[in-house]
Design an enzyme around this catalytic site. Structure first.
Site, mmCIF file in Angstrom:
data_model
loop_
_atom_site.group_PDB
_atom_site.id
_atom_site.type_symbol
_atom_site.label_atom_id
_atom_site.label_comp_id
_atom_site.label_asym_id
_atom_site.label_seq_id
_atom_site.Cartn_x
_atom_site.Cartn_y
_atom_site.Cartn_z
ATOM 1 N N ASP A 185 33.359 61.728 91.823
ATOM 2 C CA ASP A 185 32.986 60.896 90.679
ATOM 3 C C ASP A 185 31.458 60.790 90.563
ATOM 4 O O ASP A 185 30.765 61.742 90.867
ATOM 5 C CB ASP A 185 33.656 59.520 90.785
ATOM 6 C CG ASP A 185 33.204 58.713 91.989
ATOM 7 O OD1 ASP A 185 32.863 59.307 93.019
ATOM 8 O OD2 ASP A 185 33.199 57.471 91.883
ATOM 9 N N GLY B 145 28.493 58.691 96.313
ATOM 10 C CA GLY B 145 27.554 57.861 95.574
ATOM 11 C C GLY B 145 26.106 58.187 95.857
ATOM 12 O O GLY B 145 25.231 57.936 95.020
ATOM 13 N N GLU C 46 35.345 63.623 98.252
ATOM 14 C CA GLU C 46 36.316 62.597 97.865
ATOM 15 C C GLU C 46 37.771 63.022 98.015
ATOM 16 O O GLU C 46 38.636 62.174 98.276
ATOM 17 C CB GLU C 46 36.049 62.144 96.422
ATOM 18 C CG GLU C 46 34.808 61.294 96.246
ATOM 19 C CD GLU C 46 33.518 62.095 96.172
ATOM 20 O OE1 GLU C 46 32.449 61.478 96.030
ATOM 21 O OE2 GLU C 46 33.577 63.342 96.260
ATOM 22 N N GLY D 150 29.644 55.363 98.395
ATOM 23 C CA GLY D 150 30.004 53.962 98.226
ATOM 24 C C GLY D 150 30.623 53.417 99.502
ATOM 25 O O GLY D 150 31.022 54.167 100.394
#
Length: 363
Positions: A151, A117, A143, A65
């Site tokens: 995630d 992502g 992350e 992301g």
């Protein structure tokens, strides 16, 4: 189609091209929406037999992301409660769910950097998926290095890797290559980067109704070039399974500290740079994810993201890596010994009533 996502249909195959090379194809909300729109349009279109997602750049499939956007949006409102963040993560996770249950073959060409992502849009599905890696693949769920957790379904796909490989990858955020990805079950076949043009030529001419088999046959001749058994993860498998078997990061560190091997020392050094709190949160996430469906994992992680921006650790992590680039985050707490069970549990407390959860419609 948007400025950074191009779509086309060739040979009854829908092609999605990520085209934001200067940002390593970091996902924006518009990009998430464009990918979602294409997949929904093709899902019920009998003229489209399969989907291929790839990059226009050899540097990256997708680096994750847009974390600079996360930082700016998260700082714009108290406790990180930005409407833009709410929309981004809700729609991104809905896209991950769509991909996981996509009814047609879904082929991801993970050439270059594939992180965060990018893993979310590549790892979905099971029976219909095909994940291709090259010698340029640099794969990670990094992350914890920015004060977040793995995630986009990481609680699902990392917890289903062999042994404790997913725990190691999630808690350390370590970067792996093609052979490691194949060994961990995070990729299906290897194709040299120099053969990608030939691969795409094949995709545009082969029988689209059996395209995953055609990809396997194409890649078979290159298998020896990225042998999973010769990977770093294979070489260190016994150590990884031994040290990362516990449910407490302190115990993992203690176990590593008793090992004089170079791998253990390197792993300790890596973990010493990560957020103590988020390593602990990640370990709890992965243990919980082992018994969850993908939908339940995504709902759990959607709550965790909201709690992460309320907590602010992620804002400090992004500041240090991307904004100020000092690589000197001031983690809070700064020591593993200061992380309490209550701090960890806070990330899993419902952020919404069950009837109002933004992902309540996921199956």
């Amino acid at each position: 189609m948007t400025q950074f996502v191009q779509t086309s249909i060739k040979n009854q195959i829908g092609f999605i091209t990520l085209d934001r090379p200067k940002a390593l194809n970091s996902l924006s909300l518009d990009m998430v929406r464009a990918i979602t729109a294409a997949l929904l349009a093709w899902r019920d279109d009998g003229a489209v037999k399969a989907v291929v997602i790839h990059s226009s750049s050899e540097r990256a499939f997708c680096a994750g992301g847009d974390i600079r956007f996360f930082h700016d949006a998260g700082r714009s409102t108290p406790q990180g409660g930005s409407a833009l963040l709410e929309d981004f993560f809700t729609e991104e996770y809905a896209l991950n769910h769509l991909i996981h249950f996509y009814p047609k073959p879904y082929i991801a060409v993970m050439d270059g950097i594939v992180m965060g992502g990018g893993m979310g849009v590549a790892q979905g599905g099971e029976s219909n998926r095909m994940r291709i890696v090259t010698e340029r693949t640099k794969m990670a769920m990094p992350e914890v290095n920015i004060g977040l957790f793995p995630d986009v379904g990481g609680g699902y796909f990392l917890s289903r890797t062999p042994g404790q490989l997913g725990t190691y990858l999630g808690v350390t955020g370590e970067v792996i290559g093609a052979a490691d990805a194949l060994y961990a079950g995070l990729a299906d076949v290897f194709v040299p980067a120099g053969e990608l043009a030939a691969l795409f030529a094949m995709l545009e001419s082969a029988d689209a109704s059996s395209i995953t088999q055609s990809v396997r046959e194409f890649a078979a001749r290159f298998k020896a070039q990225a042998e999973p058994s010769a990977s770093m993860l294979a070489a260190e498998r016994n150590a990884i399974d031994k040290h990362f078997a516990g449910d407490n990061v302190g115990a993992i560190v203690a176990s590593l500290s008793q090992d004089d091997a170079a791998f253990a020392k390197k792993t300790l050094d890596t973990m010493g740079k990560r957020s103590p709190l988020m390593m602990c949160v990640t370990l709890s996430q992965l243990r919980r994810g082992q018994s969850m469906s993908v939908a339940d994992c995504l709902r759990m992680e959607r709550t965790m993201v909201r709690r992460s921006f309320e907590n602010g650790e992620v804002l400090e992590g992004i500041r240090s890596v991307v904004i100020d680039k000092d690589n000197a985050p001031k983690w809070s707490p700064s020591q593993l010994s200061e992380v309490s069970a209550e701090m960890i549990e806070r990330f899993f407390e419902p952020a919404w009533p069950a009837h109002a959860h933004p992902l309540r419609e996921l199956d």
